[in-house]
Design an enzyme around this catalytic site. Structure first.
Site, PDB file in Angstrom:
ATOM      1  N   LEU A  29       7.739   0.772   6.072  1.00 25.00           N
ATOM      2  CA  LEU A  29       8.842  -0.331   5.938  1.00 25.00           C
ATOM      3  C   LEU A  29      10.157   0.360   5.884  1.00 25.00           C
ATOM      4  O   LEU A  29      10.915  -0.064   6.384  1.00 25.00           O
ATOM      5  CB  LEU A  29       8.301  -1.171   4.939  1.00 25.00           C
ATOM      6  CG  LEU A  29       9.210  -2.525   4.740  1.00 25.00           C
ATOM      7  CD1 LEU A  29       9.428  -3.545   6.096  1.00 25.00           C
ATOM      8  CD2 LEU A  29       8.710  -3.309   3.628  1.00 25.00           C
TER       9      LEU A  29
ATOM     10  N   THR B  43       0.912  -1.011  -0.018  1.00 22.86           N
ATOM     11  CA  THR B  43      -0.113  -0.093  -0.068  1.00 22.86           C
ATOM     12  C   THR B  43       0.951   1.213   0.020  1.00 22.86           C
ATOM     13  O   THR B  43       2.067   1.183   0.580  1.00 22.86           O
ATOM     14  CB  THR B  43      -0.937   0.130   1.344  1.00 22.86           C
ATOM     15  OG1 THR B  43      -0.175  -0.028   2.499  1.00 22.86           O
ATOM     16  CG2 THR B  43      -2.006  -1.243   1.240  1.00 22.86           C
TER      17      THR B  43
ATOM     18  N   THR C  66       1.681   4.425   1.597  1.00 23.16           N
ATOM     19  CA  THR C  66       2.300   4.775   2.741  1.00 23.16           C
ATOM     20  C   THR C  66       3.146   3.850   3.245  1.00 23.16           C
ATOM     21  O   THR C  66       4.108   4.037   3.562  1.00 23.16           O
ATOM     22  CB  THR C  66       1.176   5.296   3.730  1.00 23.16           C
ATOM     23  OG1 THR C  66       0.597   6.424   3.144  1.00 23.16           O
ATOM     24  CG2 THR C  66       2.059   5.928   5.105  1.00 23.16           C
ATOM     25  N   CYS C  67       2.618   2.378   3.368  1.00 21.82           N
ATOM     26  CA  CYS C  67       3.401   1.476   4.155  1.00 21.82           C
ATOM     27  C   CYS C  67       4.484   1.148   3.072  1.00 21.82           C
ATOM     28  O   CYS C  67       5.541   0.859   3.881  1.00 21.82           O
ATOM     29  CB  CYS C  67       2.386   0.161   4.124  1.00 21.82           C
ATOM     30  SG  CYS C  67       0.911   0.552   5.223  1.00 21.82           S
ATOM     31  N   SER C  68       4.457   1.182   2.075  1.00 19.75           N
ATOM     32  CA  SER C  68       5.721   0.750   0.997  1.00 19.75           C
ATOM     33  C   SER C  68       6.551   2.085   0.729  1.00 19.75           C
ATOM     34  O   SER C  68       7.949   1.920   0.694  1.00 19.75           O
ATOM     35  CB  SER C  68       4.994   0.394  -0.395  1.00 19.75           C
ATOM     36  OG  SER C  68       4.566  -0.798  -0.423  1.00 19.75           O
TER      37      SER C  68
END
Length: 160
Positions: A54, A46, A48-50
């Site tokens: 992370l 996703t 923001t997560c990528s």
């Protein structure tokens, strides 16, 4: 009921991609006798997560180790194949342990599930970070909707 500081993590089983393929791993195997920085995201790959979540932990892995963290663990309600691939494409291998909470059982057990059905994503995990010492929650930071602050690597590092 949401887990809180001082609580022991409930028994749950994650799936982890290994060189031999998918393998189950329990909370006891992951957290017993160690200090673990755990963070969760609503979904692998996703935006923001990528782009931010992370990578922040990958970039700060040595700083976590220097402050006594045995392992950094990322979990998401995704299947083990997605989590394994996301770890590889994000250069997280050997820095972040990628654990799949495929059915969301862990997120539900700790009271941090998220209903993202309105976005076509079904039941997921909220975005959070926690410091776990020998299976007990020492710090817990739950992100408010639409934010990216307390679940960030820098924020959790500041709590060490």
């Amino acid at each position: 009921m949401t887990i809180k500081v001082g609580d022991k993590l409930p028994e749950a089983t994650f799936m982890e991609m290994t060189v031999d393929g998918p393998k189950p791993v329990t909370t006891a195997q992951v957290f017993a006798g160690k200090t673990v920085a755990l963070f969760a995201v609503p979904g692998a790959y996703t935006p923001t997560c990528s782009a931010r979540h992370l990578p922040g932990y990958v970039d700060k892995a040595a700083e976590f180790e220097a402050k006594g963290v045995s392992e950094i663990v990322c979990t998401s309600v995704n299947d083990v194949f997605v989590m394994g691939a996301w770890g590889k494409t994000s250069h997280a291998e050997d820095k972040i342990r990628m654990l799949a909470d495929g059915n969301g059982a862990f997120a539900q057990a700790i009271g941090l599930e998220l209903d993202a059905s309105g976005f076509g994503m079904g039941k997921r995990s909220q975005r959070y970070s926690m410091l776990v010492k020998d299976g007990v929650v020492a710090e817990l930071n739950v992100e408010q909707g639409g934010e990216f602050k307390v679940s960030a690597a820098d924020y959790l590092l500041g709590q060490l």
